[in-house]
Write a protein that holds these residues in place. Structure first.
Motif, mmCIF file in Angstrom:
data_model
loop_
_atom_site.group_PDB
_atom_site.id
_atom_site.type_symbol
_atom_site.label_atom_id
_atom_site.label_comp_id
_atom_site.label_asym_id
_atom_site.label_seq_id
_atom_site.Cartn_x
_atom_site.Cartn_y
_atom_site.Cartn_z
ATOM 1 N N UNK A 73 0.817 -1.295 0.116
ATOM 2 C CA UNK A 73 -0.056 0.045 -0.006
ATOM 3 C C UNK A 73 0.795 1.167 0.041
ATOM 4 N N UNK A 74 2.043 1.299 0.586
ATOM 5 C CA UNK A 74 2.931 2.399 0.788
ATOM 6 C C UNK A 74 4.079 2.353 -0.360
ATOM 7 N N UNK A 75 3.965 1.404 -1.200
ATOM 8 C CA UNK A 75 5.009 1.198 -2.283
ATOM 9 C C UNK A 75 6.362 1.124 -1.761
ATOM 10 N N UNK A 76 6.566 0.520 -0.991
ATOM 11 C CA UNK A 76 7.701 0.101 -0.319
ATOM 12 C C UNK A 76 8.228 -1.206 -0.259
ATOM 13 N N UNK A 77 9.454 -1.732 -0.379
ATOM 14 C CA UNK A 77 9.707 -3.019 -0.039
ATOM 15 C C UNK A 77 9.245 -3.706 1.459
ATOM 16 N N UNK A 78 8.749 -4.713 1.407
ATOM 17 C CA UNK A 78 8.533 -5.189 2.863
ATOM 18 C C UNK A 78 9.880 -5.701 3.430
ATOM 19 N N UNK A 79 9.905 -5.706 4.820
ATOM 20 C CA UNK A 79 11.057 -6.082 5.515
ATOM 21 C C UNK A 79 11.397 -7.540 5.087
ATOM 22 N N UNK A 80 12.800 -8.032 5.253
ATOM 23 C CA UNK A 80 12.997 -9.251 4.939
ATOM 24 C C UNK A 80 12.355 -10.353 5.989
ATOM 25 N N UNK A 81 12.228 -11.509 5.188
ATOM 26 C CA UNK A 81 11.587 -12.303 6.194
ATOM 27 C C UNK A 81 12.699 -12.844 7.289
ATOM 28 N N UNK A 82 12.147 -13.316 8.323
ATOM 29 C CA UNK A 82 13.174 -13.718 9.289
ATOM 30 C C UNK A 82 12.483 -14.876 10.078
ATOM 31 N N UNK A 83 13.286 -16.109 10.527
ATOM 32 C CA UNK A 83 12.675 -17.091 11.256
ATOM 33 C C UNK A 83 12.436 -16.656 12.561
ATOM 34 N N UNK A 84 11.244 -17.405 13.084
ATOM 35 C CA UNK A 84 10.937 -17.184 14.425
ATOM 36 C C UNK A 84 12.026 -17.314 15.559
ATOM 37 N N UNK A 85 12.841 -18.169 15.295
ATOM 38 C CA UNK A 85 14.100 -18.765 16.291
ATOM 39 C C UNK A 85 15.113 -17.694 16.195
ATOM 40 N N UNK A 86 15.180 -16.914 14.912
ATOM 41 C CA UNK A 86 16.080 -15.738 14.771
ATOM 42 C C UNK A 86 15.588 -14.224 15.184
ATOM 43 N N UNK A 87 14.213 -14.183 15.643
ATOM 44 C CA UNK A 87 13.730 -12.925 15.723
ATOM 45 C C UNK A 87 13.971 -12.378 16.922
#
Length: 291
Positions: free
Chosen positions: A228-242
């Motif tokens: 909606x904002x025309x920006x790249x989403x943040x990268x995916x991150x695994x739960x254990x690495x969050x």
């Protein structure tokens, strides 16, 4: 109508503002004197109930109330409102409606399966167990005192200033991946709609799931907000690495899809934001999110 709200937080304040606009007299509580002054500037009447003590005017407020809403969390000692004001609430001569804002967390983990109001509460963490206990305490109080008590089990709340769009603007949005994870959400304005409908159609002992129509993986919601904002989403991150806190991880420890048929069929509620898409689009149109 005189409505008293214990807890003028995000949901409580939204409900207060909506009911005030309808002509009701609304008073509520905050935890500190500073917040009383801040709300006075916004034309909302507040009393202190918290670390700064208890405002003695609350007793008179309760005695004059037609309806009471509880939007404060319980603790290890139970529900703080019942502990402090059970006698005054039971004696309030005009009080006919009590609402308790709870959480769908009381259902526990169902590994993505559907639940509804007939599903037994099987909370899996301390906070949800305290909520389930508080629900039962309020329902028992209502039955004992002939006051209609209603429990509203809320999904993940979002709205202006508290949404993935706002997180994107602050740089705090994350796409945390746990395969199979789904959540329901609810726009804060739709919570207020449900409370309105219940005030018009009270039913003693009622429990309602206050959720949207589409449970979805959390990363999908962040991706949609970014689009909606025309920006790249943040990268995916695994739960254990969050690096989540214990509380943060507890949200990902449970997965369920929650039905809301009862609030639609019994209360006649039509959600303004039936899925996160409508809700986020409206917030974006109101200029929320990165510019």
């Amino acid at each position: 109508m005189n409505l008293f709200i214990f807890g003028l937080g995000f949901s409580g304040r939204t409900i207060a503002e909506r009911r005030t606009a309808r002509g009701d007299r609304v008073t509520g509580t905050v935890r500190t004197q500073g917040k009383v002054q801040a709300l006075a500037a916004a034309d909302l009447s507040a009393r202190v109930f918290g670390p700064d003590g208890r405002d003695s005017a609350i007793d008179a407020d309760l005695a004059n109330s037609d309806a009471l809403l509880i939007s404060v969390p319980p603790g290890p000692g139970g529900d703080p409102v019942l502990a402090a004001y059970a006698r005054q609430i039971a004696a309030a001569p005009k009080l006919r409606w009590i609402g308790y804002l709870s959480t769908i967390g009381v259902y526990g983990d169902h590994q993505g399966a559907w639940v509804d109001e007939q599903t037994p509460a099987t909370p899996t963490n301390i906070r949800s167990r305290e909520r389930a206990d508080a629900e039962q305490a309020w329902l028992a109080f209502g039955a004992a005192n002939n006051i209609a008590v209603h429990v509203f089990r809320l999904a993940g709340i979002y709205g202006s200033g508290q949404s993935p769009l706002a997180q994107l603007a602050r740089g705090t949005a994350r796409r945390i991946i746990k395969p199979g994870q789904v959540f329901n959400r609810i726009h804060v304005e739709d919570i207020a709609r449900v409370v309105d409908a219940s005030l018009e159609r009270p039913r003693a002992g009622a429990i309602y799931n206050v959720t949207d129509n589409e449970p979805a993986p959390p990363q999908d919601v962040v991706t949609f907000a970014a689009s909606l904002c025309g920006v790249e989403p943040p990268p995916e991150i695994g739960l254990d690495d969050a690096g989540l806190t214990e509380m943060g991880r507890s949200f990902y420890a449970e997965s369920k899809r929650v039905r809301n048929d009862l609030l639609r069929n019994e209360l006649g509620v039509t959600l303004a934001y039936p899925t996160y898409r409508e809700g986020l689009k409206a917030l974006r149109e109101a200029d929320e999110g990165p510019r």
